[in-house]
Write a protein that holds these residues in place. Structure first.
Motif, PDB file in Angstrom:
ATOM      1  N   UNK A 224       0.851  -1.188   0.000  1.00 25.99           N
ATOM      2  CA  UNK A 224       0.000   0.000   0.000  1.00 25.99           C
ATOM      3  C   UNK A 224       0.886   1.238   0.000  1.00 25.99           C
ATOM      4  N   UNK A 225       0.640   2.148  -0.926  1.00 24.02           N
ATOM      5  CA  UNK A 225       1.351   3.430  -0.923  1.00 24.02           C
ATOM      6  C   UNK A 225       0.325   4.542  -0.759  1.00 24.02           C
ATOM      7  N   UNK A 226       0.672   5.507   0.075  1.00 22.47           N
ATOM      8  CA  UNK A 226      -0.217   6.635   0.339  1.00 22.47           C
ATOM      9  C   UNK A 226       0.557   7.941   0.277  1.00 22.47           C
ATOM     10  N   UNK A 227      -0.032   8.922  -0.363  1.00 24.53           N
ATOM     11  CA  UNK A 227       0.542  10.259  -0.370  1.00 24.53           C
ATOM     12  C   UNK A 227       0.382  10.867   1.020  1.00 24.53           C
ATOM     13  N   UNK A 228       1.430  11.512   1.499  1.00 21.23           N
ATOM     14  CA  UNK A 228       1.393  12.167   2.812  1.00 21.23           C
ATOM     15  C   UNK A 228       0.555  13.435   2.710  1.00 21.23           C
ATOM     16  N   UNK A 229      -0.742  13.265   2.824  1.00 21.41           N
ATOM     17  CA  UNK A 229      -1.678  14.375   2.648  1.00 21.41           C
ATOM     18  C   UNK A 229      -1.926  15.136   3.945  1.00 21.41           C
ATOM     19  N   UNK A 230      -1.602  14.527   5.082  1.00 25.29           N
ATOM     20  CA  UNK A 230      -1.770  15.193   6.371  1.00 25.29           C
ATOM     21  C   UNK A 230      -0.469  15.080   7.155  1.00 25.29           C
ATOM     22  N   UNK A 231      -0.210  13.886   7.686  1.00 26.15           N
ATOM     23  CA  UNK A 231       1.092  13.545   8.242  1.00 26.15           C
ATOM     24  C   UNK A 231       1.205  12.030   8.225  1.00 26.15           C
ATOM     25  N   UNK A 232       2.420  11.468   8.232  1.00 24.22           N
ATOM     26  CA  UNK A 232       2.585  10.022   8.063  1.00 24.22           C
ATOM     27  C   UNK A 232       1.827   9.189   9.091  1.00 24.22           C
ATOM     28  N   UNK A 233       1.828   9.621  10.349  1.00 21.34           N
ATOM     29  CA  UNK A 233       1.154   8.836  11.385  1.00 21.34           C
ATOM     30  C   UNK A 233      -0.344   8.727  11.117  1.00 21.34           C
ATOM     31  N   UNK A 234      -0.966   9.835  10.734  1.00 22.50           N
ATOM     32  CA  UNK A 234      -2.395   9.801  10.432  1.00 22.50           C
ATOM     33  C   UNK A 234      -2.699   8.906   9.238  1.00 22.50           C
ATOM     34  N   UNK A 235      -1.842   8.953   8.222  1.00 19.66           N
ATOM     35  CA  UNK A 235      -2.046   8.082   7.062  1.00 19.66           C
ATOM     36  C   UNK A 235      -1.917   6.619   7.463  1.00 19.66           C
ATOM     37  N   UNK A 236      -0.935   6.307   8.296  1.00 19.11           N
ATOM     38  CA  UNK A 236      -0.745   4.932   8.769  1.00 19.11           C
ATOM     39  C   UNK A 236      -1.965   4.453   9.547  1.00 19.11           C
TER      40      UNK A 236
END
Length: 287
Positions: A224-236
């Motif tokens: 899974x790849x996600x753009x850091x749209x807020x901050x890495x912890x929130x995306x995780x």
């Protein structure tokens, strides 16, 4: 995994840690060690009274684990500050895994730095499992985190060696940055150009993640790849919720490690906010 250390203060939070550790011991064949730390900065008669009571409780718990769960178990009462006592026990016993209960969540959810949990995770040389969720069975879904650093490589490799996943569905997430979008030129880009740029960055991140995971001996259900749209912890944490992960694995020092001494800022944020279990793994040079 051969040995698991559990720190207990006989609270409900510690019961979660003990139950999860027992499940892992049965799953992996590891032996358990139960420790309880008594604050020795109080009158001697109180210390002696608390030590006698703790010794009895530990004896009863260990007997139940041996007789009902078939798990090898020993116990120890340690005198000292909670943090120092746990660190001492880890140093003396060198367990493969330390299991602790969740930290006491304050009214402000960012009150984590300085807690016994955070200080322990920062200081011990073994992986630490914070048992946040009431354990109801083996993990069904596990989420690994990767920032393509040596720290996350070490964390994933250590997780694999612990054999904690069992038959769980395991995924890995990489949160990538798209720097151009944060620049003035990015704000001026037409929507279509932004979408195309982000698509290309996502494809590049997927290739990098595949290359990073290639040498690691982990059977994965999904990259899974996600753009850091807020901050890495929130995306995780968002991905953990989407994948119904019962366990999140984080390295305690990656590219952002200098922000929090030996506890990376991403790991600290995940540990602070997660409602599910978190395995915090130090770099191998600290193990």
């Amino acid at each position: 995994m051969k040995s698991i250390l559990v720190a207990t203060d006989f609270s409900e939070r510690s019961d979660r840690a003990l139950r999860r550790a027992t499940m892992l011991a049965k799953q992996t064949g590891a032996a358990l060690s139960l420790i309880h730390v008594i604050d020795d900065d109080q009158p001697e008669r109180i210390v002696e009274s608390e030590r006698d009571a703790a010794s009895q409780l530990l004896y009863e718990q260990s007997a139940t684990l041996r007789n009902m769960d078939g798990v090898t178990c020993d116990t120890q009462v340690i005198l000292g500050a909670p943090f120092a006592g746990i660190v001492q026990a880890v140093g003396d016993r060198t367990p493969d895994l330390l299991v602790i209960g969740p930290h006491r969540r304050q009214a402000l959810r960012d009150m984590f730095i300085g807690t016994t949990a955070e200080r322990t995770i920062r200081s011990v040389a073994c992986p630490v499992l914070m048992a946040n969720s009431p354990p109801v069975g083996s993990y069904r879904n596990v989420l690994l985190t990767a920032d393509l650093s040596d720290g996350s490589h070490s964390a994933i490799d250590s997780f694999a060696s612990l054999k904690m996943a069992g038959g769980a569905r395991t995924s890995v997430v990489y949160v990538f940055d798209a720097p151009t979008l944060g620049l003035a030129i990015g704000h001026a880009m037409p929507k279509e150009d932004k979408e195309y740029y982000l698509k290309k960055e996502c494809e590049d991140a997927a290739r990098k993640l595949a290359q990073f995971m290639g040498p690691l001996d982990v059977e994965l259900a999904e990259h899974i790849v996600r753009h850091d749209n807020s901050n890495p912890a929130n995306e995780i944490l968002t991905v953990a919720e989407e994948t119904e992960a019962g366990l999140i694995v984080v390295g305690t020092r990656g590219r952002s490690g200098l922000a929090k001494l030996l506890l990376g800022s991403v790991a600290e944020a995940v540990l602070r906010k997660a409602e599910v279990d978190v395995l915090a793994v130090p770099p191998k040079r600290y193990q």
